[in-house]
Design a protein around this motif. Structure first.
Motif, PDB file in Angstrom:
ATOM      1  N   ALA A   1       1.045  -1.141   0.037  1.00 27.17           N
ATOM      2  CA  ALA A   1      -0.112   0.018   0.002  1.00 27.17           C
ATOM      3  C   ALA A   1       0.947   1.233   0.081  1.00 27.17           C
ATOM      4  O   ALA A   1       0.560   2.303  -0.519  1.00 27.17           O
ATOM      5  N   VAL A   2       2.099   1.278   0.601  1.00 27.36           N
ATOM      6  CA  VAL A   2       2.970   2.442   0.736  1.00 27.36           C
ATOM      7  C   VAL A   2       3.648   2.474  -0.656  1.00 27.36           C
ATOM      8  O   VAL A   2       3.700   3.481  -1.285  1.00 27.36           O
ATOM      9  N   GLU A   3       4.033   1.355  -1.144  1.00 23.83           N
ATOM     10  CA  GLU A   3       4.714   1.170  -2.457  1.00 23.83           C
ATOM     11  C   GLU A   3       4.066   1.935  -3.631  1.00 23.83           C
ATOM     12  O   GLU A   3       4.402   2.464  -4.622  1.00 23.83           O
ATOM     13  N   ASN A   4       2.450   1.490  -3.455  1.00 21.75           N
ATOM     14  CA  ASN A   4       1.557   1.860  -4.463  1.00 21.75           C
ATOM     15  C   ASN A   4       0.710   3.058  -4.177  1.00 21.75           C
ATOM     16  O   ASN A   4      -0.391   3.350  -4.862  1.00 21.75           O
ATOM     17  N   THR A   5       1.165   3.946  -3.118  1.00 16.67           N
ATOM     18  CA  THR A   5       0.379   5.172  -2.802  1.00 16.67           C
ATOM     19  C   THR A   5      -0.756   5.164  -2.274  1.00 16.67           C
ATOM     20  O   THR A   5      -1.661   6.053  -2.385  1.00 16.67           O
ATOM     21  N   LEU A   6      -1.413   3.829  -1.925  1.00 15.12           N
ATOM     22  CA  LEU A   6      -2.693   3.678  -1.273  1.00 15.12           C
ATOM     23  C   LEU A   6      -2.560   4.552   0.305  1.00 15.12           C
ATOM     24  O   LEU A   6      -3.342   5.019   0.628  1.00 15.12           O
TER      25      LEU A   6
ATOM     26  N   ARG B   1      11.884  -6.281   3.526  1.00 21.53           N
ATOM     27  CA  ARG B   1      11.163  -5.550   2.553  1.00 21.53           C
ATOM     28  C   ARG B   1      10.183  -4.591   3.090  1.00 21.53           C
ATOM     29  O   ARG B   1      10.291  -3.402   3.160  1.00 21.53           O
ATOM     30  N   SER B   2       9.258  -5.139   4.139  1.00 20.67           N
ATOM     31  CA  SER B   2       8.311  -4.327   5.095  1.00 20.67           C
ATOM     32  C   SER B   2       9.141  -3.262   5.889  1.00 20.67           C
ATOM     33  O   SER B   2       8.678  -2.446   6.244  1.00 20.67           O
ATOM     34  N   THR B   3      10.432  -3.974   6.587  1.00 21.63           N
ATOM     35  CA  THR B   3      11.174  -3.110   7.494  1.00 21.63           C
ATOM     36  C   THR B   3      11.589  -1.838   6.650  1.00 21.63           C
ATOM     37  O   THR B   3      11.470  -0.796   7.212  1.00 21.63           O
ATOM     38  N   ARG B   4      11.913  -2.033   5.369  1.00 20.05           N
ATOM     39  CA  ARG B   4      12.496  -0.729   4.499  1.00 20.05           C
ATOM     40  C   ARG B   4      11.429   0.178   4.229  1.00 20.05           C
ATOM     41  O   ARG B   4      11.240   1.245   4.673  1.00 20.05           O
ATOM     42  N   THR B   5      10.324  -0.473   3.811  1.00 22.28           N
ATOM     43  CA  THR B   5       9.227   0.167   3.072  1.00 22.28           C
ATOM     44  C   THR B   5       8.651   1.019   4.260  1.00 22.28           C
ATOM     45  O   THR B   5       7.878   2.242   4.001  1.00 22.28           O
TER      46      THR B   5
ATOM     47  N   GLN C   1      -5.823   6.964   6.925  1.00 21.29           N
ATOM     48  CA  GLN C   1      -5.094   7.028   5.570  1.00 21.29           C
ATOM     49  C   GLN C   1      -5.650   6.229   4.631  1.00 21.29           C
ATOM     50  O   GLN C   1      -5.824   6.543   3.308  1.00 21.29           O
ATOM     51  N   LEU C   2      -6.314   4.887   4.761  1.00 15.54           N
ATOM     52  CA  LEU C   2      -7.077   4.232   4.246  1.00 15.54           C
ATOM     53  C   LEU C   2      -8.207   4.511   3.817  1.00 15.54           C
ATOM     54  O   LEU C   2      -8.618   4.385   2.433  1.00 15.54           O
TER      55      LEU C   2
ATOM     56  N   PRO D   1       4.472   6.061   6.151  1.00 19.65           N
ATOM     57  CA  PRO D   1       4.191   5.295   7.218  1.00 19.65           C
ATOM     58  C   PRO D   1       4.491   5.305   8.756  1.00 19.65           C
ATOM     59  O   PRO D   1       3.964   4.977   9.714  1.00 19.65           O
ATOM     60  N   THR D   2       5.358   6.577   8.859  1.00 18.01           N
ATOM     61  CA  THR D   2       5.975   6.961  10.172  1.00 18.01           C
ATOM     62  C   THR D   2       4.588   7.863  10.921  1.00 18.01           C
ATOM     63  O   THR D   2       4.987   7.844  12.159  1.00 18.01           O
ATOM     64  N   GLU D   3       3.589   7.973  10.119  1.00 16.85           N
ATOM     65  CA  GLU D   3       2.389   8.645  10.993  1.00 16.85           C
ATOM     66  C   GLU D   3       1.530   7.497  11.870  1.00 16.85           C
ATOM     67  O   GLU D   3       0.850   7.929  12.587  1.00 16.85           O
TER      68      GLU D   3
END
Length: 500
Positions: free
Chosen positions: A102-107, A489-493, A194-195, A111-113
């Protein structure tokens, strides 16, 4: 229909009842899978995520069984059963994968929020506690889903890792601490908002202060919702091909009104929650972790005490609890008639039986209700020996409705402390009941809804779902390479590798 009737009647492909984490997650999944479907959300309050999903109404633990001891109980033989811990961890990984997509595809936006790295720890005292936690550690430390877990009984390590818990504690007191650096604190309210923003900008209508009062099945298999505007009092009807009841504590009543046989016999028992909160920066900086311990003897799993770092709207605080409160309301902003109006002929005996058989729960509630502020802080001192009454304030958490299911054969009932999906046989309506781990496993739960309610479409959707959730249908515990790949991957994203 007359012109006036037409104006007060609408149709939709999907009606989501409640604008919390569950509905927002299901809506986002469906928007990616069927962008041509019309989706409508009906929320009785003035905004999204104001009940159980609100940040202060839940603990914000990314429930992955890293520290929650009720997911790894001691067996009658003295061993430790990690079956539930592995299952909960698997489900949280599904959430992390979807959030990454969802972060990678701007949904989703920044994420720090809504998610921050916070170590997860388990803490026990006494020789028996040490023995149990060591056995648990030995089971989990070698498991593929729990890499990097550490364990100590060294008081110097306690002082280094959680100085607030060490201050004022005797070094001679036996204790044990298992800890995992890769835990998370999640603001489910901010995540939900956000969703919902994604859904609204892609065509979903969200109707706030609109309460679904009734559900009735139409002759063509669709559902007619009667919706009341809580501001004006006006009512209208909406016909929906599919309905999801994600209304938290309000879900039971609406599913009962639907009349589906699958809800027959199911009841609910409300349990309120209260926290002690500290926002003193000096104390907050001395505790950077979520630390869970064991429930007292005879207390239910939901009473597991924990001392948590919380990050809400960029501000750090500490939360300790939970302390139970009790009210017949099924929602924090509900009605005192919620419990009595949920009683039906089919669930009366199971609900009555719980009052007779769950004496541990009854005793726990009575004891909790008798506590004043000083007694609550005294309980806190098991974690923070130096705690002072004036440094902590009481805050009221959200309502939880524990599911009561009839036993086979109709002999009594069982009280369940997890979450449960209830759906009609034809898949036209579904709802979610129960509480923890709840929001942490929302993605897995909503994929389950899709699988149950859209069996003929699910195979068609699978490639898109696998893009969103690479481990879909696979056992992560049996595929350490895939787990490591997706965890990293999720840790980075999700920016969980950044110091905050």
């Amino acid at each position: 229909m007359t012109a006036d009737q037409v104006a007060k009647h609408g149709t939709t492909d999907v009606a989501l009842i409640g604008a919390g984490t569950m509905s927002a997650t299901l809506g986002a999944l469906l928007r990616r899978l069927q962008p041509d479907w019309d989706i409508q959300i009906y929320e009785r309050l003035e905004g999204p995520a104001l009940e159980s999903s609100d940040a202060w109404n839940n603990a914000g633990t990314g429930h992955s069984a890293l520290c929650e001891l009720n997911y790894s109980p001691k067996t009658a033989s003295g061993d430790v059963d990690i079956t539930k811990a592995v299952s909960v961890n698997e489900k949280f990984q599904v959430s992390r994968q979807f959030w990454s997509y969802a972060v990678e595809n701007t949904l989703l936006g920044d994420p720090t929020e809504w998610i921050r790295p916070v170590p997860h720890m388990s803490f026990v005292t006494g020789r028996d506690g040490q023995d149990y936690l060591r056995k648990r550690y030995d089971k989990l430390a070698g498991h593929p889903l729990f890499p990097g877990m550490e364990h100590t009984t060294d008081f110097g390590e306690l002082e280094r890792l959680v100085p607030l818990m060490a201050r004022g504690r005797s070094p001679e007191q036996p204790f044990a601490l298992s800890h995992f650096a890769g835990g998370t604190d999640v603001n489910f309210g901010a995540l939900t908002r956000q969703l919902v923003k994604y859904l609204t900008r892609t065509g979903t209508e969200v109707h706030y202060q609109n309460q679904v009062k009734d559900l009735e099945r139409n002759t063509d298999g669709t559902w007619r919702l009667t919706v009341a505007n809580r501001h004006t009092g006006d009512e209208r009807t909406v016909d929906a091909k599919f309905v999801f009841v994600g209304a938290g504590g309000g879900a039971l009543h609406l599913l009962q009104k639907s009349g589906i046989p699958e809800i027959k016999g199911i009841g609910g028992f409300p349990v309120g929650g209260q926290w002690l909160r500290c926002t003193n920066p000096e104390l907050v900086e001395q505790h950077q972790a979520k630390v869970y311990s064991q429930a007292s003897v005879g207390a239910p799993p939901m009473s597991v005490p924990h001392l948590d770092t919380r990050v809400i709207d960029g501000k750090k605080g500490l939360l300790f609890g939970p302390f139970a409160g009790w009210t017949p309301k099924f929602l924090k902003m509900g009605s005192f008639m919620d419990l009595p109006s949920s009683v039906r002929a089919g669930n009366l005996l199971p609900m009555a039986n719980i009052g007779l058989t769950e004496m541990g729960l009854v005793k726990y509630l009575v004891t909790e209700l008798a506590k004043n502020h000083g007694a609550r802080v005294d309980t806190l001192r098991d974690f923070v020996p130096s705690a002072q009454d004036g440094e902590w304030e009481k805050v009221v958490a959200g309502q939880r409705v524990q599911v009561i299911k009839p036993k086979p054969g109709g002999r009594g009932g069982t009280l369940e402390f997890g979450t449960a999906v209830v759906n009609a046989a034809d898949g036209s309506i579904a709802g979610l009941l129960g509480a923890s781990p709840g929001a942490s496993t929302a993605v897995d739960a909503m994929v389950d809804v899709l699988r149950r309610c859209f069996p003929t479409r699910f195979a068609e959707w699978t490639p898109a779902l696998e893009e969103m959730i690479p481990s879909l249908g696979r056992d992560l515990a049996a595929d350490p390479t895939l787990f490591t790949e997706q965890f990293e991957r999720s840790t980075r994203t999700l920016k969980l590798d950044q110091k905050v």
